[in-house]
Design a protein around this motif. Structure first.
Motif, PDB file in Angstrom:
ATOM      1  N   ARG A  71      -8.879   6.540  93.309  1.00 54.68           N
ATOM      2  CA  ARG A  71      -7.845   5.640  92.797  1.00 54.68           C
ATOM      3  C   ARG A  71      -7.777   4.335  93.587  1.00 54.68           C
ATOM      4  NH1 ARG A  71      -2.547   4.277  93.825  1.00 54.68           N
ATOM      5  NH2 ARG A  71      -1.228   3.866  91.992  1.00 54.68           N
ATOM      6  N   GLU A  72      -7.921   4.409  94.918  1.00 48.51           N
ATOM      7  CA  GLU A  72      -7.702   3.239  95.755  1.00 48.51           C
ATOM      8  C   GLU A  72      -8.960   2.428  96.038  1.00 48.51           C
ATOM      9  OE1 GLU A  72      -4.744   2.225  96.535  1.00 48.51           O
ATOM     10  OE2 GLU A  72      -3.770   3.965  95.651  1.00 48.51           O
ATOM     11  N   SER A  73     -10.138   2.991  95.814  1.00 48.12           N
ATOM     12  CA  SER A  73     -11.376   2.268  96.100  1.00 48.12           C
ATOM     13  C   SER A  73     -11.634   1.193  95.057  1.00 48.12           C
ATOM     14  CB  SER A  73     -12.566   3.234  96.137  1.00 48.12           C
ATOM     15  OG  SER A  73     -12.491   4.106  97.227  1.00 48.12           O
ATOM     16  N   ARG A  74     -12.130   0.060  95.504  1.00 46.64           N
ATOM     17  CA  ARG A  74     -12.567  -0.961  94.561  1.00 46.64           C
ATOM     18  C   ARG A  74     -13.765  -0.435  93.789  1.00 46.64           C
ATOM     19  NH1 ARG A  74     -13.008  -4.649  98.938  1.00 46.64           N
ATOM     20  NH2 ARG A  74     -15.151  -5.043  98.256  1.00 46.64           N
ATOM     21  N   PRO A  75     -13.868  -0.750  92.496  1.00 49.63           N
ATOM     22  CA  PRO A  75     -14.973  -0.224  91.686  1.00 49.63           C
ATOM     23  C   PRO A  75     -16.343  -0.514  92.274  1.00 49.63           C
ATOM     24  CG  PRO A  75     -13.310  -1.220  90.286  1.00 49.63           C
ATOM     25  CD  PRO A  75     -12.922  -1.539  91.695  1.00 49.63           C
ATOM     26  N   ASP A  76     -16.501  -1.676  92.918  1.00 51.54           N
ATOM     27  CA  ASP A  76     -17.807  -2.031  93.459  1.00 51.54           C
ATOM     28  C   ASP A  76     -18.157  -1.235  94.715  1.00 51.54           C
ATOM     29  OD1 ASP A  76     -15.653  -3.513  94.630  1.00 51.54           O
ATOM     30  OD2 ASP A  76     -17.129  -4.755  95.676  1.00 51.54           O
ATOM     31  N   LEU A  77     -17.158  -0.554  95.314  1.00 47.69           N
ATOM     32  CA  LEU A  77     -17.425   0.234  96.511  1.00 47.69           C
ATOM     33  C   LEU A  77     -17.443   1.731  96.240  1.00 47.69           C
ATOM     34  CD1 LEU A  77     -15.191  -1.602  99.171  1.00 47.69           C
ATOM     35  CD2 LEU A  77     -17.669  -1.769  98.867  1.00 47.69           C
ATOM     36  N   LEU A  78     -16.916   2.132  95.096  1.00 49.86           N
ATOM     37  CA  LEU A  78     -16.771   3.556  94.820  1.00 49.86           C
ATOM     38  C   LEU A  78     -18.119   4.262  94.756  1.00 49.86           C
ATOM     39  CD1 LEU A  78     -14.785   5.802  94.303  1.00 49.86           C
ATOM     40  CD2 LEU A  78     -14.843   5.250  91.868  1.00 49.86           C
ATOM     41  N   ALA A  79     -19.125   3.598  94.202  1.00 46.91           N
ATOM     42  CA  ALA A  79     -20.441   4.228  94.082  1.00 46.91           C
ATOM     43  C   ALA A  79     -21.025   4.578  95.448  1.00 46.91           C
ATOM     44  CB  ALA A  79     -21.393   3.320  93.317  1.00 46.91           C
ATOM     45  N   SER A  80     -20.723   3.772  96.458  1.00 43.81           N
ATOM     46  CA  SER A  80     -21.253   4.043  97.793  1.00 43.81           C
ATOM     47  C   SER A  80     -20.410   5.067  98.548  1.00 43.81           C
ATOM     48  CB  SER A  80     -21.311   2.741  98.606  1.00 43.81           C
ATOM     49  OG  SER A  80     -20.006   2.220  98.824  1.00 43.81           O
ATOM     50  N   ARG A  81     -19.292   5.467  97.951  1.00 45.72           N
ATOM     51  CA  ARG A  81     -18.406   6.437  98.600  1.00 45.72           C
ATOM     52  C   ARG A  81     -18.414   7.788  97.887  1.00 45.72           C
ATOM     53  NH1 ARG A  81     -13.261   2.288  99.423  1.00 45.72           N
ATOM     54  NH2 ARG A  81     -14.120   1.191 101.223  1.00 45.72           N
ATOM     55  N   TRP A  82     -19.420   8.030  97.070  1.00 51.37           N
ATOM     56  CA  TRP A  82     -19.448   9.260  96.293  1.00 51.37           C
ATOM     57  C   TRP A  82     -19.350  10.495  97.178  1.00 51.37           C
ATOM     58  CZ3 TRP A  82     -23.220  12.807  97.318  1.00 51.37           C
ATOM     59  CH2 TRP A  82     -24.365  12.355  97.996  1.00 51.37           C
ATOM     60  N   HIS A  83     -19.948  10.428  98.373  1.00 48.88           N
ATOM     61  CA  HIS A  83     -19.917  11.587  99.264  1.00 48.88           C
ATOM     62  C   HIS A  83     -18.508  11.873  99.777  1.00 48.88           C
ATOM     63  CE1 HIS A  83     -20.423   7.977 101.702  1.00 48.88           C
ATOM     64  NE2 HIS A  83     -19.990   8.643 102.750  1.00 48.88           N
ATOM     65  N   LEU A  84     -17.691  10.821  99.925  1.00 47.35           N
ATOM     66  CA  LEU A  84     -16.318  11.003 100.394  1.00 47.35           C
ATOM     67  C   LEU A  84     -15.448  11.645  99.313  1.00 47.35           C
ATOM     68  CD1 LEU A  84     -15.705   7.625 102.271  1.00 47.35           C
ATOM     69  CD2 LEU A  84     -16.398   9.839 103.233  1.00 47.35           C
ATOM     70  N   VAL A  85     -15.855  11.502  98.069  1.00 44.08           N
ATOM     71  CA  VAL A  85     -15.155  12.147  96.957  1.00 44.08           C
ATOM     72  C   VAL A  85     -15.679  13.569  96.772  1.00 44.08           C
ATOM     73  CG1 VAL A  85     -14.666  12.059  94.488  1.00 44.08           C
ATOM     74  CG2 VAL A  85     -14.775   9.930  95.815  1.00 44.08           C
ATOM     75  N   LEU A  86     -16.993  13.731  96.860  1.00 41.12           N
ATOM     76  CA  LEU A  86     -17.608  15.034  96.612  1.00 41.12           C
ATOM     77  C   LEU A  86     -17.231  16.059  97.676  1.00 41.12           C
ATOM     78  CD1 LEU A  86     -19.574  16.746  94.940  1.00 41.12           C
ATOM     79  CD2 LEU A  86     -21.425  15.909  96.415  1.00 41.12           C
ATOM     80  N   ILE A  87     -17.191  15.653  98.937  1.00 34.94           N
ATOM     81  CA  ILE A  87     -16.937  16.603 100.019  1.00 34.94           C
ATOM     82  C   ILE A  87     -15.589  17.312  99.861  1.00 34.94           C
ATOM     83  CG2 ILE A  87     -16.483  16.791 102.509  1.00 34.94           C
ATOM     84  CD1 ILE A  87     -18.785  14.792 102.928  1.00 34.94           C
ATOM     85  N   PRO A  88     -14.473  16.594  99.656  1.00 36.71           N
ATOM     86  CA  PRO A  88     -13.216  17.340  99.466  1.00 36.71           C
ATOM     87  C   PRO A  88     -13.187  18.180  98.200  1.00 36.71           C
ATOM     88  CG  PRO A  88     -12.878  14.980  99.158  1.00 36.71           C
ATOM     89  CD  PRO A  88     -14.234  15.154  99.747  1.00 36.71           C
ATOM     90  N   ILE A  89     -13.895  17.747  97.147  1.00 34.74           N
ATOM     91  CA  ILE A  89     -13.953  18.564  95.932  1.00 34.74           C
ATOM     92  C   ILE A  89     -14.694  19.866  96.211  1.00 34.74           C
ATOM     93  CG2 ILE A  89     -14.953  18.723  93.612  1.00 34.74           C
ATOM     94  CD1 ILE A  89     -14.365  15.761  93.266  1.00 34.74           C
ATOM     95  N   LEU A  90     -15.809  19.786  96.921  1.00 35.94           N
ATOM     96  CA  LEU A  90     -16.562  20.992  97.270  1.00 35.94           C
ATOM     97  C   LEU A  90     -15.746  21.900  98.191  1.00 35.94           C
ATOM     98  CD1 LEU A  90     -20.132  19.492  97.859  1.00 35.94           C
ATOM     99  CD2 LEU A  90     -19.377  20.906  95.944  1.00 35.94           C
ATOM    100  N   MET A  91     -14.999  21.295  99.109  1.00 33.09           N
ATOM    101  CA  MET A  91     -14.168  22.086 100.011  1.00 33.09           C
ATOM    102  C   MET A  91     -13.025  22.753  99.252  1.00 33.09           C
ATOM    103  SD  MET A  91     -14.141  19.627 103.399  1.00 33.09           S
ATOM    104  CE  MET A  91     -13.435  20.841 104.528  1.00 33.09           C
ATOM    105  N   CYS A  92     -12.519  22.085  98.228  1.00 34.83           N
ATOM    106  CA  CYS A  92     -11.499  22.681  97.369  1.00 34.83           C
ATOM    107  C   CYS A  92     -12.063  23.901  96.657  1.00 34.83           C
ATOM    108  CB  CYS A  92     -11.003  21.652  96.349  1.00 34.83           C
ATOM    109  SG  CYS A  92      -9.922  22.326  95.071  1.00 34.83           S
ATOM    110  N   LEU A  93     -13.252  23.770  96.084  1.00 32.99           N
ATOM    111  CA  LEU A  93     -13.887  24.891  95.391  1.00 32.99           C
ATOM    112  C   LEU A  93     -14.193  26.034  96.361  1.00 32.99           C
ATOM    113  CD1 LEU A  93     -16.328  22.907  93.064  1.00 32.99           C
ATOM    114  CD2 LEU A  93     -14.170  24.017  92.437  1.00 32.99           C
ATOM    115  N   ARG A  94     -14.581  25.682  97.568  1.00 30.99           N
ATOM    116  CA  ARG A  94     -14.832  26.711  98.592  1.00 30.99           C
ATOM    117  C   ARG A  94     -13.534  27.433  98.942  1.00 30.99           C
ATOM    118  NH1 ARG A  94     -14.651  30.118 101.630  1.00 30.99           N
ATOM    119  NH2 ARG A  94     -15.921  30.603 103.462  1.00 30.99           N
ATOM    120  N   GLU A  95     -12.453  26.698  99.041  1.00 33.17           N
ATOM    121  CA  GLU A  95     -11.169  27.307  99.357  1.00 33.17           C
ATOM    122  C   GLU A  95     -10.742  28.287  98.272  1.00 33.17           C
ATOM    123  OE1 GLU A  95      -7.958  28.163 101.644  1.00 33.17           O
ATOM    124  OE2 GLU A  95      -9.615  26.828 102.201  1.00 33.17           O
TER     125      GLU A  95
END
Length: 233
Positions: A71-95
């Motif tokens: 939500r807070e990332s600028r669209p031009d930076l979000l693509a380079s932050r995919w790992h910061l989004v994926l990691i908590p999602i994977l940790m959620c699924l692990r939980e």
């Protein structure tokens, strides 16, 4: 004619606010660890059961972290932050134990990949997930590692919150099966220590995404403020 220029007028929040949030989180963690011991065995079972309060809140916090970054990332930076989004999602699924719910056994076990009872398709999917995890971890170290350590040297609130999340993870992992590990070393722990050990382990797992959420909120408020109130010049 009124000026149509716009300027930002909102002040950047003080880092002390987020340090206070971390202090409050620690207080809450201690309270949550003591609470089931006071209330009794029935509440203790509900507290730690699969789908119980701690597991649900832990999963929710991970989703809050991922949603905040998107939500807070600028669209031009979000693509380079995919790992910061994926990691908590994977940790959620692990939980929520998805690493074992959809397959014959946990994909984190070596036996999953060598057992004849596990179909090849499952093994390929499991290997693909672990490869994705490894890639995200590598990306995290490559892109954010240097900034993290530099932030720790400056006592930056974001880096400190991330370090607190990491420390919670290490302590939780240490407590996981701690009584059994001590027994393997020939050390017999008192039976009354088993319940507190399990409780602290679960509560510390909740503190991981809680500190991660504080880090995300602090980063976008202090280092990369977005959408703050604007006023006419």
């Amino acid at each position: 004619m009124a000026s149509t220029n716009w300027i930002e007028t909102a002040e950047v929040p003080s880092p002390n606010r987020y340090f206070a949030y971390m202090g409050l989180t620690i207080v809450c963690i201690v309270f949550l660890a003591i609470l089931p011991i006071w209330i009794g065995e029935h509440f203790y079972a509900e507290y730690l059961s699969e789908g119980g309060a701690l597991q649900v809140f832990s999963a929710a916090f991970y989703l809050i972290v991922a949603t905040t970054i998107v939500r807070e990332s600028r669209p031009d930076l979000l693509a380079s932050r995919w790992h910061l989004v994926l990691i908590p999602i994977l940790m959620c699924l692990r939980e929520l134990d998805f690493h074992a719910k959809l397959t014959t056994m946990s994909i984190t076990k070596t036996s999953f990949y060598v057992s004849p009872d596990v179909q090849l398709g499952e093994k390929l999917v499991g290997a693909g997930v672990l490869l994705l995890v490894g890639l995200a971890a590598y990306r995290l170290i490559q892109v954010n590692g240097r900034g993290f350590f530099a932030g720790l040297r400056r006592f930056d609130v974001v880096a400190v919150a991330v370090a607190a999340a990491g420390a919670s993870g290490v302590m939780s992992k240490t407590l996981d099966g701690g009584i059994r590990k001590l027994a393997g070393l020939g050390i017999t722990a008192a039976p009354e220590l088993h319940a507190p050990s399990v409780i602290f382990e679960e509560v510390l797992e909740l503190s991981i995404p809680a500190f991660m959420a504080i880090a995300a909120f602090a980063y976008f408020s202090i280092h990369e403020p977005q959408g703050r109130p604007l006023a006419r010049a």
